[in-house]
Design an enzyme around this catalytic site. Structure first.
Site, mmCIF file in Angstrom:
data_model
loop_
_atom_site.group_PDB
_atom_site.id
_atom_site.type_symbol
_atom_site.label_atom_id
_atom_site.label_comp_id
_atom_site.label_asym_id
_atom_site.label_seq_id
_atom_site.Cartn_x
_atom_site.Cartn_y
_atom_site.Cartn_z
ATOM 1 N N ARG A 175 0.822 -1.226 0.000
ATOM 2 C CA ARG A 175 0.000 0.000 0.000
ATOM 3 C C ARG A 175 0.854 1.273 0.000
ATOM 4 N NH1 ARG A 175 -3.788 -0.527 4.921
ATOM 5 N NH2 ARG A 175 -1.958 -1.552 5.780
ATOM 6 N N HIS A 227 -16.933 10.973 4.402
ATOM 7 C CA HIS A 227 -15.791 10.582 3.564
ATOM 8 C C HIS A 227 -14.881 11.771 3.318
ATOM 9 C CE1 HIS A 227 -19.004 7.694 2.763
ATOM 10 N NE2 HIS A 227 -18.020 6.831 2.772
#
Ligand code: GLN
Ligand code: ZN
Length: 756
Positions: free
Chosen positions: A15, A696
C-alpha cells in the site's frame, strides 16, 4: 497464445501509494515526492507483467484516486466549485475526490458510487450547464510514454465514452445525448495522439454494456463509436467489457469497427452462448476473459483450456485475458505469512494470476498439454477434497423453516413497546458505530498482533478507549451511544476472525476507494460461531451509561459480500450459515442487556445483479431472508437497526423495508436526498436516519448546513420517524473534525426540535 491484463492494482504491494498520498495530504511530503513514488510503482507493475510474458499490458490503469475521476479531469469535466479554488492541478484533483476546506475556499467532494457490482467506488463526474467536454489533460499520454521509455509497449486504457456518459450526472434537462459531439471530438483526438505516439492498441473500458440496455442506449453507443472509430489510423482499438455478458448488444458491437473485443466468460453467463450462436468476426481479435479478476481462487487450467478450444471454432485469433481488472484482487501471496501452505495452494492473487495467464498460454500451444507439469499440478488441486465441512451447520441450515424468517409482533406494534422502553426524544441523535481509529488505537492492535502485548493488556486498552468514547458522546449530548468499534480493524474481517470456516491474510489489501483499502477475509469452509464476539465490549459500554448503547454487528449479506466466497457451495447457503452465527450473537447481546442492536448491511446492494431480471432469483430471494434470520426471534422491545452505505435503493425500497428492521441509517448527503421522495411514496415503515453530513471528507459541516438538511428531510419524512446521524462510521476521520461535526449535529438537532 498471447495474454492480456485489463488493468493492474495500483496502491502497491504494501500500500505504498496509500501511505504516500496520506502523507501528501498531511503536508509531510511534497508533490514531487508523491509523483516519484507513483512512478516507481507504475514501473514495477509494468515490469512484473512484462516478466511473466503478458503481451497486452495496460498503461493509464494507474490512478491517484480513481480512473473515472481521471477521465473526468482529462475531459475537462471539472465543476466550477473546484475551478474557483484556483489550486494546482493535483490539488484540484484531490479536492474533487475528497472535498476541500481551507484557505482557498470550501467545496464538497464529488459523489462516490459503487463501481458496478464491486466494492470499488468511483467518483461521479458532474457535467454542469457550462461544462465544455474537451481533451484537456496529458495523463494517459505521459504514462504511455513513461512505459515506452522504460522499454515497455503498453495499451493505454481509458473509460469509454459510453460508460463515461452513462455514469455522469447532468444538470437539469441535459442528458448524455447533449454531449455526443464534444466527447466524440475529444476521443478522436485521443486516438490521433496515441497513433502519433506509436501505440499499437488502445483499450476502451465499457462495462456499462453489460447492464440492461434500452434501444436508445444502444443507439448512443453506436453513434459514439461510429464516429470515434472513423479514421483511427493504424491504431487498433479494443472494446473491453466485464462484470457480465453483453446479451443486449452483442450483434451491434461486433459489427462496429473495433479491432478487438474483450468479453467476460466468467461472470458473463451468456457470453459463450452468444459467441457460439452469433459467431465472431474473423478479422477481429477475441480477448477471452477467463482468468478471474475478482476472486482469489486458482483458475482451473482444465476448464479454461476446454473453453479456449471451444472458442477457437468461432474466433480466428484469441488472446487469453483476465475477466476484469486485477484491481479487485490483492497483489501477491508472497507476503502472506499466516496462511498455511495447504490453504495457500488454492489461491492466486494478481501476481500469481499473471503466472496463470502465462502457464495457460503455453499449455494451449502444446499437443500433449495434459502431461505437462503445470497442468498436472493444477488439476490435482481441483481433485483433492477441498473444504472442511461442518455437519452441524449444514444440518441447521437445512432445518430452517418459514418461521425462522419472520419477526413477531409486526413492526407497528413493537414500535410502541420500544418507544416506552427507550424513552428517546424526538429526532434521536446517534452515530453509525465506529469512532476515529487514532494512532493509539491502531498501535494497540498492531502490538497485540505482533505478540508484544497479551490479550488482557490489549483489552484493557480497548476498555479505556470505550470509556473515553462513552464520556465524549455523553458530553456532546448524543441520545443513542456506541462503543466506538475500537476492537475492529474492519467490520467484516473482525467477524470473520471470530468465525470458524474463515481464513485470513496478512497483506491482501484491495482498494475500496482512494486511499482506503480493505482486506477481505476468505471463506474456506462451513461458517460457525465459536464463542460470543462482541458481547463483552458492548456490555461494558452499556455499564457506563444510562443511555442506550447500540450493539454493533455486521449482517450476513455484508459479511459474505465483503469476503472472498467459496466456489463450491451457493451464496445462499453461505449467507444462511453466517446468518445463523449472527443470530446467536444477537441473542447473546440481548441477554447481556443491550436494548438496541444494529446489524449493518453496508454492502447489501453491492451484489445486486447488474441485470434486473436476475435481482430476485439470484439474490434478493435469499439476501433479505438472510438478514431477517438474524433478528426474527428477538424480544419486541429490542430495537433492531441496520445501516447501508449508499442511498440508491429506490428500486428495491420495498425489499429494504422487508428486511423488517426498526430503524435504518444510510448515506444521503452526497446524493442530494432524492431517496426521500421514494421513502415518502412507498410508505416506508422502517424509521430512517439519512446521513446529515458526509464522513468521507474531512470537512466539518456547519450548524446551519445541518439545520437546512434536517428541514428538507422533515418535509418528506414524518418527524416521529426521523433519526439524526452522520452518513457512515467515523473510523477514517480525525478526532477534532469528528468532535466538531458531532457537536454541530447535536446543536442543529436541538434547534430543529425547538421549532417543531
Ligand atoms: N458500523 C460500521 C462503522 O461505523 C459501519 C461501517 C460501514 O457502513 N461501512 O464503521
Ligand atoms: Zn456506511
Amino acid at each position: 497464445m498471447q495474454s492480456a491484463v485489463i488493468g493492474f492494482p495500483r496502491v502497491g504491494k504494501l500500500r505504498e501509494l496509500k501511505f504516500a498520498s496520506e502523507k501528501y495530504f498531511r503536508g509531510e511530503i511534497d508533490r514531487e515526492k508523491l509523483l516519484e513514488i507513483a512512478k516507481g510503482l507504475r514501473k514495477e507493475h509494468w515490469e512484473w507483467q512484462k516478466r511473466t510474458g503478458v503481451q497486452y499490458i495496460s498503461s493509464n490503469d494507474f490512478s491517484f484516486y480513481d480512473n473515472m475521476l481521471d477521465t473526468a479531469v482529462l475531459l475537462n469535466v471539472v465543476p466550477e466549485r473546484y475551478k474557483k479554488l484556483k489550486l494546482n492541478e493535483m490539488d484540484t484533483y484531490f479536492a474533487m475526490a475528497r472535498g476541500y476546506q481551507g484557505k482557498a475556499g470550501d467545496a464538497p467532494a464529488l459523489a462516490m458510487k459503487k463501481w458496478f457490482n464491486t466494492n470499488y467506488h468511483y467518483l461521479v463526474p458532474e457535467v454542469e450547464k457550462d461544462t465544455q467536454i474537451k481533451l484537456s489533460g496529458n495523463k494517459p499520454f505521459e504514462e504511455y510514454l513513461e512505459a515506452k521509455n522504460a522499454g515497455i509497449q503498453t495499451k493505454p486504457v481509458l473509460i469509454g465514452a459510453f460508460t463515461f456518459l452513462k455514469l455522469a450526472k447532468y444538470q437539469r434537462n441535459k442528458t448524455a445525448n447533449d454531449y455526443i459531439d464534444s466527447i466524440v471530438k475529444a476521443f478522436k483526438e485521443i486516438l490521433k495522439k496515441f497513433d502519433d505516439l506509436g501505440a499499437e492498441w488502445i483499450q476502451f473500458d465499457e462495462p456499462a454494456l453489460v447492464t440492461d440496455l434500452t434501444k436508445e442506449d444502444i443507439c448512443l453507443f453506436e453513434t459514439l463509436y461510429n464516429q470515434i472509430l472513423e479514421n483511427k489510423g493504424k491504431l487498433k482499438v479494443l472494446l473491453q467489457t466485464y462484470f457480465g455478458d453483453v446479451r443486449d448488444c452483442y450483434d451491434n458491437i461486433v459489427t462496429l469497427n473495433f479491432d478487438g473485443i474483450g468479453l467476460d466468460f466468467l461472470e458473463g453467463k451468456h457470453t459463450k452462448t452468444l459467441v457460439e450462436k452469433h459467431g465472431f468476426p474473423k478479422e477481429k481479435v477475441l480477448f477471452a476473459g477467463l482468468v478471474n479478476g475478482k476472486n482469489i481462487w486458482k483458475c482451473s487450467y482444465e476448464k479454461t483450456i476446454v473453453t479456449l478450444s471451444d472458442l477457437k471454432k468461432y474466433a480466428n485469433r484469441i488472446v487469453l485475458s483476465t475477466s476484469c481488472s486485477l484491481l479487485h484482487v490483492p497483489y501477491t501471496l508472497e507476503n502472506e505469512n499466516i496462511l498455511k501452505d495447504e490453504v495457500k495452494q488454492y489461491f492466486s492473487f494478481a501476481l500469481e494470476k499473471l503466472q496463470e495467464l502465462q502457464e495457460i498460454s503455453v499449455l494451449t500451444e502444446c499437443d500433449n498439454y495434459k502431461e505437462q507439469k503445470a497442468y498436472v499440478d493444477n488439476k490435482k488441486i481441483f481433485e483433492q477434497q477441498r473444504f472442511f465441512q461442518n455437519a452441524e451447520v449444514r444440518q441447521q441450515v437445512a432445518a430452517l423453516s418459514e418461521k425462522d424468517f419472520i419477526r413477531q409482533p409486526e413492526h407497528a406494534i413493537r414500535l410502541n413497546v420500544q418507544k416506552k422502553v427507550l424513552e428517546l426524544p424526538i429526532l434521536p441523535t446517534t452515530t453509525i458505530g465506529s469512532f476515529p481509529q487514532t494512532q493509539e488505537v491502531k498501535k494497540n492492535r498492531s502490538n497485540y498482533r505482533k505478540g508484544e502485548i497479551d490479550k488482557n493488556a490489549y483489552d484493557n486498552k480497548i476498555y479505556a478507549f470505550i470509556k473515553e468514547c462513552i464520556e465524549k458522546q455523553e458530553q456532546i449530548g448524543l441520545d443513542v451511544l456506541v462503543h466506538g468499534e475500537y476492537e475492529r480493524n474492519d467490520m467484516v474481517e473482525f467477524f470473520g476472525e471470530n468465525l470458524a470456516g474463515y481464513v485470513f491474510t496478512d497483506k491482501a489489501w484491495v482498494q475500496s476507494y482512494g486511499t482506503r483499502c480493505v482486506k477481505p477475509p476468505i471463506i474456506f469452509g462451513d461458517v460457525k460461531r465459536i464463542a460470543p464476539i462482541t458481547v463483552e465490549y458492548s456490555a461494558y459500554a452499556q455499564s457506563l451509561t444510562k443511555k442506550p448503547v447500540k450493539g454493533m454487528l455486521t449482517g450476513p449479506v455484508t459479511i459474505l459480500n465483503w469476503s472472498f466466497p467459496r466456489e463450491d457451495i451457493s451464496l445462499k447457503e453461505m449467507a444462511y450459515q453466517i446468518g445463523i452465527a449472527i443470530k446467536e450473537e444477537v441473542h447473546d447481546l440481548e441477554k447481556a442487556g443491550i436494548r438496541i442492536i444494529q446489524i449493518d448491511e453496508a454492502a447489501l446492494k453491492e451484489k445486486l445483479p447488474i441485470r434486473k431480471s436476475d435481482w430476485y432469483s439470484e439474490y434478493l430471494d435469499w439476501a433479505i431472508p438472510a438478514f431477517r434470520l438474524c433478528h426474527s426471534s428477538v424480544k419486541p422491545e429490542t430495537q433492531i437497526h441496520t445501516h447501508m452505505c449508499y442511498s440508491e435503493f429506490n428500486d428495491i425500497i420495498k425489499d429494504i423495508d422487508n428486511m423488517d428492521a426498526d430503524v435504518i441509517s444510510f448515506e444521503a448527503s452526497r446524493s442530494k436526498l432524492t431517496i426521500l421522495d421514494a421513502i415518502q411514496e412507498s410508505n416506508f415503515e422502517t424509521e430512517v436516519g439519512p446521513g446529515v453530513y458526509d464522513i468521507h471528507s474531512p470537512r466539518v459541516p456547519s450548524v446551519e448546513e445541518i439545520v437546512e438538511v434536517l428541514k428538507r428531510m422533515l418535509v418528506k419524512i414524518d418527524k416521529e420517524k426521523l433519526w439524526v446521524n452522520p452518513d457512515c462510521g467515523l473510523k477514517t476521520r480525525g478526532i477534532q473534525e469528528t468532535d466538531a461535526s458531532l457537536k454541530n449535529l447535536v446543536e442543529a438537532t436541538n434547534i430543529v426540535r425547538n421549532q417543531l
